[in-house]
Design a protein around this motif. Structure first.
Motif, PDB file in Angstrom:
ATOM      1  N   UNK A 241       0.822  -1.218   0.000  1.00  0.00           N
ATOM      2  CA  UNK A 241       0.000   0.000   0.000  1.00  0.00           C
ATOM      3  C   UNK A 241       0.856   1.268   0.000  1.00  0.00           C
ATOM      4  N   UNK A 242       2.076   1.156   0.482  1.00  0.00           N
ATOM      5  CA  UNK A 242       2.989   2.310   0.517  1.00  0.00           C
ATOM      6  C   UNK A 242       3.921   2.350  -0.690  1.00  0.00           C
ATOM      7  N   UNK A 243       3.688   1.453  -1.672  1.00  0.00           N
ATOM      8  CA  UNK A 243       4.481   1.472  -2.892  1.00  0.00           C
ATOM      9  C   UNK A 243       5.759   0.664  -2.836  1.00  0.00           C
ATOM     10  N   UNK A 244       5.879  -0.235  -1.874  1.00  0.00           N
ATOM     11  CA  UNK A 244       7.076  -1.047  -1.720  1.00  0.00           C
ATOM     12  C   UNK A 244       7.309  -1.934  -2.934  1.00  0.00           C
ATOM     13  N   UNK A 245       8.547  -1.973  -3.407  1.00  0.00           N
ATOM     14  CA  UNK A 245       8.942  -2.832  -4.520  1.00  0.00           C
ATOM     15  C   UNK A 245       9.541  -4.109  -3.935  1.00  0.00           C
ATOM     16  N   UNK A 246       8.746  -5.164  -3.859  1.00  0.00           N
ATOM     17  CA  UNK A 246       9.170  -6.423  -3.246  1.00  0.00           C
ATOM     18  C   UNK A 246      10.260  -7.126  -4.044  1.00  0.00           C
ATOM     19  N   UNK A 247      10.510  -6.688  -5.277  1.00  0.00           N
ATOM     20  CA  UNK A 247      11.541  -7.314  -6.105  1.00  0.00           C
ATOM     21  C   UNK A 247      12.916  -6.685  -5.902  1.00  0.00           C
ATOM     22  N   UNK A 248      12.972  -5.570  -5.205  1.00  0.00           N
ATOM     23  CA  UNK A 248      14.247  -4.874  -5.004  1.00  0.00           C
ATOM     24  C   UNK A 248      14.863  -5.267  -3.665  1.00  0.00           C
ATOM     25  N   UNK A 249      16.172  -5.486  -3.633  1.00  0.00           N
ATOM     26  CA  UNK A 249      16.823  -5.715  -2.340  1.00  0.00           C
ATOM     27  C   UNK A 249      16.551  -4.515  -1.429  1.00  0.00           C
ATOM     28  N   UNK A 250      16.254  -4.793  -0.181  1.00  0.00           N
ATOM     29  CA  UNK A 250      15.797  -3.753   0.733  1.00  0.00           C
ATOM     30  C   UNK A 250      16.456  -3.902   2.093  1.00  0.00           C
ATOM     31  N   UNK A 251      16.705  -2.791   2.745  1.00  0.00           N
ATOM     32  CA  UNK A 251      17.154  -2.794   4.133  1.00  0.00           C
ATOM     33  C   UNK A 251      15.953  -2.432   5.003  1.00  0.00           C
TER      34      UNK A 251
END
Length: 150
Positions: free
Chosen positions: A21-31
């Motif tokens: 809902x906040x626009x998170x890109x689940x395909x990108x490595x994230x901290x």
């Protein structure tokens, strides 16, 4: 510009849905910075977060704080230094629900799929962040910080 704060009630909301809902890109490595949360959730809710993050792309990382099961070298879980803080949290309506033994936590996180886990000792944190400080911020006395990489 590359950081987003997302408010989540981990007991009532689905983490994936809130992030989406906040626009998170689940395909990108994230901290993921998850400070001051794990002790307020039960172990199952913590594991749900851990599992969600281990399903993220390689290189993703979780940095979080935890309540140690006992202050290292300071006796049982009700040791005074840990007990006072947990007691104060309970008095203001926020009881701690989960405590981790640091060595068992590292094993648990790797069993869930993290490729590496680092839990700095108080001495490591003191050397890296507390030497020559102009203020009186107290030195850490036990392991309460973890960084786990997918």
């Amino acid at each position: 510009s590359n950081a987003t704060f997302v408010s989540v009630d981990f007991t009532r909301e689905d983490l994936a849905e809130r992030l989406r809902a906040e626009g998170f890109d689940a395909a990108a490595p994230t901290c993921f910075s998850w400070l001051g949360v794990s002790m307020y959730l039960d172990a199952a809710a913590n594991d749900a977060v851990f599992r969600y993050i281990t399903a993220r792309p390689a290189g993703s990382e979780l940095v979080f704080t935890f309540a140690p099961a006992a202050a290292e070298g300071a006796g049982p879980p009700e040791a005074p230094d840990r007990g006072r803080l947990a007691e104060h949290a309970a008095q203001v309506g926020e009881p701690w629900k989960t405590f981790y033994d640091p060595s068992a936590l590292g094993t648990h996180l790797t069993s869930l799929g993290f490729s590496s886990v680092w839990m700095p000792t108080p001495a490591e944190l003191a050397a890296a962040y507390f030497l020559n400080r102009p203020d009186d911020l107290p030195l850490p006395r036990r392991r309460t910080l973890a960084a786990a990489v997918v």
